[in-house]
Scaffold this active site. Structure first.
Site, PDB file in Angstrom:
ATOM      1  N   GLY A 109      -9.001  -3.980   0.921  1.00  0.00           N
ATOM      2  CA  GLY A 109      -8.282  -3.249  -0.117  1.00  0.00           C
ATOM      3  C   GLY A 109      -9.077  -2.238  -0.908  1.00  0.00           C
ATOM      4  O   GLY A 109      -8.624  -1.783  -1.961  1.00  0.00           O
ATOM      5  N   HIS A 162      -8.346   7.019   8.655  1.00  0.00           N
ATOM      6  CA  HIS A 162      -9.038   6.452   9.816  1.00  0.00           C
ATOM      7  C   HIS A 162     -10.517   6.842   9.735  1.00  0.00           C
ATOM      8  O   HIS A 162     -10.835   7.995   9.445  1.00  0.00           O
ATOM      9  CB  HIS A 162      -8.398   7.000  11.101  1.00  0.00           C
ATOM     10  CG  HIS A 162      -8.996   6.421  12.336  1.00  0.00           C
ATOM     11  ND1 HIS A 162      -8.722   5.142  12.780  1.00  0.00           N
ATOM     12  CD2 HIS A 162      -9.882   6.949  13.223  1.00  0.00           C
ATOM     13  CE1 HIS A 162      -9.408   4.915  13.892  1.00  0.00           C
ATOM     14  NE2 HIS A 162     -10.117   5.992  14.179  1.00  0.00           N
TER      15      HIS A 162
HETATM   16  C1  GAR Z   1     -11.103   1.559   6.254  1.00  0.00           C
HETATM   17  O1  GAR Z   1     -12.373   1.939   6.728  1.00  0.00           O
HETATM   18  C2  GAR Z   1     -10.011   2.315   6.995  1.00  0.00           C
HETATM   19  O2  GAR Z   1     -10.369   3.632   7.295  1.00  0.00           O
HETATM   20  C3  GAR Z   1      -9.890   1.487   8.246  1.00  0.00           C
HETATM   21  O3  GAR Z   1      -9.956   0.154   7.788  1.00  0.00           O
HETATM   22  C4  GAR Z   1     -10.794   0.112   6.626  1.00  0.00           C
HETATM   23  C5  GAR Z   1     -10.040  -0.605   5.525  1.00  0.00           C
HETATM   24  O4  GAR Z   1     -10.884  -0.871   4.447  1.00  0.00           O
HETATM   25  N1  GAR Z   1      -8.679   1.762   8.924  1.00  0.00           N
HETATM   26  C6  GAR Z   1      -8.574   1.809  10.251  1.00  0.00           C
HETATM   27  O5  GAR Z   1      -9.500   1.588  10.994  1.00  0.00           O
HETATM   28  C7  GAR Z   1      -7.188   2.156  10.765  1.00  0.00           C
HETATM   29  N2  GAR Z   1      -7.237   2.523  12.130  1.00  0.00           N
HETATM   30  P1  GAR Z   1     -10.271  -1.269   3.031  1.00  0.00           P
HETATM   31  O6  GAR Z   1      -9.338  -2.455   3.272  1.00  0.00           O
HETATM   32  O7  GAR Z   1     -11.463  -1.653   2.199  1.00  0.00           O
HETATM   33  O8  GAR Z   1      -9.552  -0.074   2.489  1.00  0.00           O
END
Ligand code: GAR
Length: 180
Positions: A13, A99
């Site tokens: 999150g 992404h």
């Molecule tokens: C982030 O790095 C986002 O870019 C990635 O998941 C992470 C979530 O972190 N998303 C993907 O890889 C989607 N393909 P968070 O929960 O701390 O925001």
């Protein structure tokens, strides 16, 4: 357009919280109406509750609930499910995703690891419109992060994440200018 944002997330999150901060400090002119989460015990749910943002689960009723709340934009922020073409069709051009790569390079999981394995010298993050194919809609914004010699998946991911936290709010603000 006055943005009424629904955020969809699955885990840690940090991007969700960055969007909440941006909205509270006026860098993003948006009301964050709800968090949609597919993992009831995910840390992101506690973060939302700590800001009094309603949390709803992800099921067949989700699209209806997003519409009923009057949301006009949806931001996927670490939402680790592929949203169905049927869901995408209900919100054409209104779903964004962040992404951790310079799309179209390195779609899918472990994008940062893929960049290292391909001996890239740059990596980064992308905000794009969601269509029915994974990580492939129109790009709205990107930020480059240099890969340093000796970088690991963890060190590179951490530097990219810092940029994600700034980029997502900026990209949403920018994109909303093109919507009515
Ligand atoms: C982030 O790095 C986002 O870019 C990635 O998941 C992470 C979530 O972190 N998303 C993907 O890889 C989607 N393909 P968070 O929960 O701390 O925001």
């Amino acid at each position: 357009m006055n943005i009424k944002l629904a955020v969809m997330a699955s885990g840690r999150g940090s991007n969700f919280e960055a969007l909440v901060h941006a909205a509270r400090t006026g860098r993003l002119h948006a009301a964050i109406c709800m968090l949609v989460c597919d993992q009831p015990n995910a840390p992101v749910c506690s973060i939302a509750r700590s800001y009094d943002i309603p949390v709803i689960s992800f099921d067949e009723q989700t699209a209806g609930k997003i519409r009923a709340a009057g949301c006009n934009l949806i931001a996927l922020a670490g939402f680790m499910r592929i949203v169905s073409p049927e869901f995408v069709r209900q919100f054409p051009g209104r779903i964004l995703n962040i992404h951790p790569s310079l799309l179209p390079r390195f779609r899918g999981l472990h994008a940062q690891r893929q960049a290292l394995e391909h001996h890239e010298t740059i990596a980064g993050c992308t905000v794009h419109v969601v269509n029915s194919e994974v990580d492939s809609g129109t790009v709205i914004a990107q930020r480059v992060v240099f890969i340093k010699p000796g970088d690991t998946e963890e060190s590179l991911s951490a530097r990219i994440l810092k940029e994600e936290h700034k980029l997502y709010a900026e990209a949403i603000q920018h994109y909303s200018g093109w919507l009515s």
